[in-house]
Design an enzyme around this catalytic site. Sequence first.
Site, PDB file in Angstrom:
ATOM      1  N   ASP A  82      33.605  40.207  53.799  1.00 35.24           N
ATOM      2  CA  ASP A  82      33.872  41.535  52.868  1.00 35.24           C
ATOM      3  C   ASP A  82      33.000  42.773  53.576  1.00 35.24           C
ATOM      4  O   ASP A  82      32.092  42.544  54.030  1.00 35.24           O
ATOM      5  CB  ASP A  82      33.402  41.086  51.537  1.00 35.24           C
ATOM      6  CG  ASP A  82      34.011  42.041  50.542  1.00 35.24           C
ATOM      7  OD1 ASP A  82      34.762  42.749  50.708  1.00 35.24           O
ATOM      8  OD2 ASP A  82      33.359  42.183  49.326  1.00 35.24           O
ATOM      9  N   ASN A 112      44.841  40.783  47.176  1.00 32.82           N
ATOM     10  CA  ASN A 112      44.620  41.908  48.146  1.00 32.82           C
ATOM     11  C   ASN A 112      46.161  42.496  48.316  1.00 32.82           C
ATOM     12  O   ASN A 112      46.370  43.537  48.836  1.00 32.82           O
ATOM     13  CB  ASN A 112      44.334  41.285  49.642  1.00 32.82           C
ATOM     14  CG  ASN A 112      42.720  41.198  49.356  1.00 32.82           C
ATOM     15  OD1 ASN A 112      42.305  40.235  50.323  1.00 32.82           O
ATOM     16  ND2 ASN A 112      42.207  42.050  48.734  1.00 32.82           N
TER      17      ASN A 112
HETATM   18  C1  IPE Z   1      37.694  38.935  48.763  1.00 34.59           C
HETATM   19  O1  IPE Z   1      37.150  40.284  49.211  1.00 34.59           O
HETATM   20  C2  IPE Z   1      38.958  38.608  49.845  1.00 34.59           C
HETATM   21  C3  IPE Z   1      38.658  38.693  51.041  1.00 34.59           C
HETATM   22  C4  IPE Z   1      37.590  38.887  51.833  1.00 34.59           C
HETATM   23  C5  IPE Z   1      39.716  38.576  51.730  1.00 34.59           C
HETATM   24  P1  IPE Z   1      37.812  41.563  48.297  1.00 34.59           P
HETATM   25  O2  IPE Z   1      37.157  42.829  48.634  1.00 34.59           O
HETATM   26  O3  IPE Z   1      39.196  41.580  48.044  1.00 34.59           O
HETATM   27  O4  IPE Z   1      37.143  41.084  46.730  1.00 34.59           O
HETATM   28  P2  IPE Z   1      36.913  41.833  45.406  1.00 34.59           P
HETATM   29  O5  IPE Z   1      37.715  42.551  45.288  1.00 34.59           O
HETATM   30  O6  IPE Z   1      35.636  42.955  45.915  1.00 34.59           O
HETATM   31  O7  IPE Z   1      36.352  40.825  44.496  1.00 34.59           O
HETATM   32  C1  IPE Z   2      37.187  42.568  53.633  1.00 33.88           C
HETATM   33  O1  IPE Z   2      36.968  43.962  53.491  1.00 33.88           O
HETATM   34  C2  IPE Z   2      38.710  42.482  53.973  1.00 33.88           C
HETATM   35  C3  IPE Z   2      39.812  42.162  53.132  1.00 33.88           C
HETATM   36  C4  IPE Z   2      39.382  41.745  51.967  1.00 33.88           C
HETATM   37  C5  IPE Z   2      40.818  42.149  53.763  1.00 33.88           C
HETATM   38  P1  IPE Z   2      37.404  45.110  52.239  1.00 33.88           P
HETATM   39  O2  IPE Z   2      38.650  45.614  52.692  1.00 33.88           O
HETATM   40  O3  IPE Z   2      37.416  44.109  51.072  1.00 33.88           O
HETATM   41  O4  IPE Z   2      36.152  46.198  52.200  1.00 33.88           O
HETATM   42  P2  IPE Z   2      35.337  46.670  51.016  1.00 33.88           P
HETATM   43  O5  IPE Z   2      35.010  45.626  50.278  1.00 33.88           O
HETATM   44  O6  IPE Z   2      36.295  47.751  50.490  1.00 33.88           O
HETATM   45  O7  IPE Z   2      34.310  47.338  51.597  1.00 33.88           O
HETATM   46 MG    MG Z   3      36.126  43.971  49.486  1.00 31.19          MG
END
Ligand code: IPE
Ligand code: IPE
Ligand code: MG
Length: 246
Positions: free
Chosen positions: A21, A69
């Site tokens: 993340d 996502n």
């Molecule tokens: C969790 O991260 C999913 C992945 C890392 C693929 P998110 O960024 O989607 O999670 P939330 O929305 O902050 O809980």
């Molecule tokens: C994790 O990084 C990757 C996916 C969830 C695909 P994020 O895209 O959630 O990045 P933040 O949390 O918005 O910084």
């Molecule tokens: Mg994230």
Amino acid sequence: MSLRDQIDMARLPQHIAVIMDGNGRWAKEKGKMRVFGHQNGVVAVRDTVEGAVELGIPYLTLYAFSTENWNRPKLEVYALMELLVSTINKETKTLMKNGVRLNAIGDLKSLPPKCYNELQEAIRKTSENTRCTLTLALSYSSRWEIANAAKSIAEEVKDGKIKLDDVTEELFASKLCTAEMPDPELMIRTSGEHRISNYLLWQLAYSELYFTQKLWPDFRREDLQEAIIDFQKRERRFGMTSEQVN
Ligand code: IPE
Ligand code: IPE
Ligand code: MG
């Protein structure tokens, strides 16, 4: 003493699960588009996989894309899928070199056909590798997985294939996407968020959770090693008392 030397090789976690993340925030800090963060996340994936292989971790599971996502802006979803295709394509050679077997869990049929096919091809090519099983959780959510397992068990009961009393924890676990792997002993989440976000809810029942402020694109094998060192300092009691487990 180097980080690696601090690791007790006899007590390595057999399965490490990661919530990668913070890609978006990493890019934002640099004044770039979110996609730039995802692209740089690939560097972290490569180093983490190599770090796991180097230590001899048999199972590594990475949360790459959740069911939720899909609700992100279309352009970001599209870019992530494109990145997935190009990465799998480029990295297959390295997986072969490192003896890594690729695996995927989630609602894979919901991926764009190009992604799905590329993934299946890489899974097939690497299927004989035995050093490490790298599982990508793609279009994955734990509630989806658990509901599916319940449905499949209900069907077997209805068809008279099994009896109600046959429904045990073991049977249930055998219907999950992770049936062939041990439960993760260590779960790492980057970017300072302290939540599970619908990841391996059943399997994480007794996992040690490790949270780091590092944003995913900055994560490297040394960070993995630090997480393992932290894991090895903990006492896993599984409901028992400290005296019992010692
Ligand atoms: C969790 O991260 C999913 C992945 C890392 C693929 P998110 O960024 O989607 O999670 P939330 O929305 O902050 O809980
Ligand atoms: C994790 O990084 C990757 C996916 C969830 C695909 P994020 O895209 O959630 O990045 P933040 O949390 O918005 O910084
Ligand atoms: Mg994230």
